[in-house]
Scaffold this active site. Sequence first.
Site, PDB file in Angstrom:
ATOM      1  N   GLU A   1       0.870  -1.171   0.000  1.00  0.00           N
ATOM      2  CA  GLU A   1       0.000   0.000   0.000  1.00  0.00           C
ATOM      3  C   GLU A   1       0.904   1.218   0.000  1.00  0.00           C
ATOM      4  O   GLU A   1       1.686   1.424   0.931  1.00  0.00           O
ATOM      5  CB  GLU A   1      -0.905   0.028   1.236  1.00  0.00           C
ATOM      6  CG  GLU A   1      -2.165  -0.766   1.087  1.00  0.00           C
ATOM      7  CD  GLU A   1      -3.091  -0.584   2.272  1.00  0.00           C
ATOM      8  OE1 GLU A   1      -2.970   0.433   2.984  1.00  0.00           O
ATOM      9  OE2 GLU A   1      -3.935  -1.462   2.490  1.00  0.00           O
TER      10      GLU A   1
ATOM     11  N   ASP B   1      -5.920   9.694   8.876  1.00  0.00           N
ATOM     12  CA  ASP B   1      -4.571   9.353   9.314  1.00  0.00           C
ATOM     13  C   ASP B   1      -4.273   9.902  10.702  1.00  0.00           C
ATOM     14  O   ASP B   1      -4.566  11.063  10.999  1.00  0.00           O
ATOM     15  CB  ASP B   1      -3.540   9.907   8.328  1.00  0.00           C
ATOM     16  CG  ASP B   1      -3.726   9.357   6.929  1.00  0.00           C
ATOM     17  OD1 ASP B   1      -4.201   8.219   6.821  1.00  0.00           O
ATOM     18  OD2 ASP B   1      -3.404  10.064   5.953  1.00  0.00           O
TER      19      ASP B   1
ATOM     20  N   TYR C   1     -11.148  -3.961   2.720  1.00  0.00           N
ATOM     21  CA  TYR C   1     -10.260  -3.542   3.806  1.00  0.00           C
ATOM     22  C   TYR C   1     -11.137  -3.238   5.021  1.00  0.00           C
ATOM     23  O   TYR C   1     -11.878  -2.270   5.026  1.00  0.00           O
ATOM     24  CB  TYR C   1      -9.490  -2.293   3.364  1.00  0.00           C
ATOM     25  CG  TYR C   1      -8.400  -1.799   4.280  1.00  0.00           C
ATOM     26  CD1 TYR C   1      -8.591  -1.652   5.649  1.00  0.00           C
ATOM     27  CD2 TYR C   1      -7.165  -1.428   3.766  1.00  0.00           C
ATOM     28  CE1 TYR C   1      -7.590  -1.183   6.477  1.00  0.00           C
ATOM     29  CE2 TYR C   1      -6.148  -0.949   4.578  1.00  0.00           C
ATOM     30  CZ  TYR C   1      -6.372  -0.838   5.932  1.00  0.00           C
ATOM     31  OH  TYR C   1      -5.387  -0.354   6.755  1.00  0.00           O
TER      32      TYR C   1
END
Length: 263
Positions: A49, A60, A175
């Site tokens: 990734e 994030d 995911y």
Amino acid sequence: MTRIDAKFAALQAQGKKAFVAYVMAGDPDYYTSLEVIKGLPGAGVDVIELGLPFTDPMADGPTIQAAGQRALDAGMTLDRTLELARSFREADDTTPIVLMGYYNPIYSCGVDAFLEKAKAAGIDGLIVVDLPPEEDDELCLPAQAAGLNFIRLATPTTDDKRLPRVLLNTSGFVYYVSITGITGAAEAEAGDVGPEVARIKAATDLPVIVGFGINTPDKSRAIATIADGAVVGSAIVSQIGARKPVGEVLDFVKTLADGAHSV
């Protein structure tokens, strides 16, 4: 069949789980980043990734935000990120690369131009965290038409009503984000994640890979026992941020990969 599809088919045939490693493109600089990325397959990484640096990340945590800022300060752009992938492809034509980031740089480039460049650079799939399924016409469908997988995130708040919409048009793998919140904020617990993975797998034939909150070989192994593989990002990025030698970073990655592959 994309490289991602081929990789998961091969792993399934071998009875193995996947280990996926996230690194930020250009962190701490272009050439060090390229050295790390080139070493990942040898350290046991099945899928890379590659983070696309962006000024305003939403999902994030501090570790990956700092990595993105280091990369931006070192002059990384979307084009330089694709150049990084292209350089990696000169020696490795089999390891899948998933570009993970936000839509703004892609939108600024133009979707058609971006997809042409990404395909030429050897990108195999996209994770664009700020494009929900309701915006599939924007990038997801054009990406799939161009031969790229579009990978969607499912989370602990993705209920049974929402899940079919999330899975629609998803390809490559799903995911599963193991925690609520940002990357690196908490640790994944296999006991909590297992039922959620089973629920998703009951609704799709795609592999389900679990990320967020996995930071040790034991965690990597525990998650791989209840999913099709594990993703580690912040723990690897923190090693790079500490300016560890590339060899030490790759040795650490190998311990995580060995954990996932020991199942």
